[in-house]
Write an enzyme that holds these catalytic residues in place. Sequence first.
Site, PDB file in Angstrom:
ATOM      1  CG  HIS A 198      -0.443  -0.023   2.380  1.00 38.30           C
ATOM      2  ND1 HIS A 198      -0.783  -0.882   3.753  1.00 38.30           N
ATOM      3  CD2 HIS A 198       0.761   0.334   3.024  1.00 38.30           C
ATOM      4  CE1 HIS A 198      -0.203  -0.693   4.406  1.00 38.30           C
ATOM      5  NE2 HIS A 198       0.779   0.042   4.525  1.00 38.30           N
ATOM      6  CD  GLU A 229       3.159  -1.600   6.318  1.00 38.98           C
ATOM      7  OE1 GLU A 229       2.929  -0.435   6.825  1.00 38.98           O
ATOM      8  OE2 GLU A 229       3.325  -2.061   5.251  1.00 38.98           O
ATOM      9  CG  HIS A 277       8.539  -1.451   3.083  1.00 36.39           C
ATOM     10  ND1 HIS A 277       7.622  -2.441   3.644  1.00 36.39           N
ATOM     11  CD2 HIS A 277       8.098  -0.387   3.802  1.00 36.39           C
ATOM     12  CE1 HIS A 277       6.472  -2.045   4.181  1.00 36.39           C
ATOM     13  NE2 HIS A 277       6.571  -0.756   4.188  1.00 36.39           N
ATOM     14  CG  HIS A 330       0.767   4.172   7.669  1.00 29.86           C
ATOM     15  ND1 HIS A 330       0.066   3.520   6.922  1.00 29.86           N
ATOM     16  CD2 HIS A 330       1.699   3.148   7.498  1.00 29.86           C
ATOM     17  CE1 HIS A 330       0.011   2.624   6.243  1.00 29.86           C
ATOM     18  NE2 HIS A 330       1.385   2.313   6.506  1.00 29.86           N
TER      19      HIS A 330
HETATM   20  C1  DHB Z   1       6.061   3.734   2.477  1.00 32.34           C
HETATM   21  C2  DHB Z   1       4.930   3.883   3.411  1.00 32.34           C
HETATM   22  C3  DHB Z   1       4.288   2.715   3.769  1.00 32.34           C
HETATM   23  O1  DHB Z   1       3.389   2.748   4.574  1.00 32.34           O
HETATM   24  C4  DHB Z   1       4.414   1.444   3.200  1.00 32.34           C
HETATM   25  O2  DHB Z   1       3.622   0.555   3.656  1.00 32.34           O
HETATM   26  C5  DHB Z   1       5.434   1.363   2.227  1.00 32.34           C
HETATM   27  C6  DHB Z   1       6.180   2.449   1.961  1.00 32.34           C
HETATM   28  C7  DHB Z   1       6.976   4.949   2.224  1.00 32.34           C
HETATM   29  O3  DHB Z   1       6.411   5.881   2.767  1.00 32.34           O
HETATM   30  O4  DHB Z   1       7.492   4.942   0.962  1.00 32.34           O
HETATM   31 FE    FE Z   2       2.665   1.180   5.285  1.00 34.68          FE
END
Ligand code: DHB
Ligand code: FE
Length: 282
Positions: free
Chosen positions: A12, A240, A193, A59
């Site tokens: 997302h 996540e 990530h 978030h």
């Molecule tokens: C980013 C933010 C998110 O919540 C995520 O799930 C993936 C990437 C970002 O800020 O790039």
């Molecule tokens: Fe996220």
Amino acid sequence: MADIVAGIATSHVPAIGAALDTGKSGTPYWKPLFAGYQPAKDYLAALKPDVVILVYNDHASAFSLELIPTFALGCAAEFPPADEGWGPRPVPIVKGHPELAWHIAQSLVLDEFDITIVNKMEVDHGLTVPLSLLFGQMDAWPCPVIPLAVNVVQYPPPTGHRCYMLGKALRRAVRSFDRPLKVAIFGTGGMSHQLQGPRAGLINRDFDTAFLDDLSRDTARLVAMPHIEYLREAGSEGIELVMWLIMRGALDDKVREIYRFYHVPASNTAVGHIILENGARR
Ligand code: DHB
Ligand code: FE
């Protein structure tokens, strides 16, 4: 009567929403990503779910460190897009399904799964980006959406096992609703990530591929995976992915993979997406 018939997972990443909202989806950077979601749009247009249960994390938009529900179910009639610093995304207001949502809340709590009931909530990129990716740009979302927010932002997040068992309880809840509704469940977030610290930009394709594989081949391995393994292998925000296990738990023990897509990079994140259907491999 009602049942959960399909599960879809997707990352997302907020930059995806920004790309769509600013007309950049056809640029060389973004075009391959959006092309990878066309099969899901076709799939959902054919499936025509009556309701979507959308598992995501907030978030720090609707919640903050002042209030941290582990699992929060949106029972309101509508959920406006949150302002995450650049104004709310120009996407339709999310319409809920209070009747089914309250039924699910009752079923979960009586099933000894004590979730938080939310009657007013704005929804951030965690929820709106998956809707944009999976349905496309439209004036109104094609069906009601029940948000299920999971705390994966502030330690301690729920275990993968707890998430999987919540998925099973959701299935029981939906199946005990006395109306013939076709429900799809979306699990969002991930894949590997890390947004900050020395390992910012971490992407682990091998881990992500094995995670996608084992959603249909070896769910038990994923369900038993401890937090530290997500952290080590998939980065701090890779946690996540436990939300995908809620989606997985809400399906049959045996599922077939209909489609998958994996793309690097979007922002500094690996994007993963999979469509699962109930029943064994054909
Ligand atoms: C980013 C933010 C998110 O919540 C995520 O799930 C993936 C990437 C970002 O800020 O790039
Ligand atoms: Fe996220």
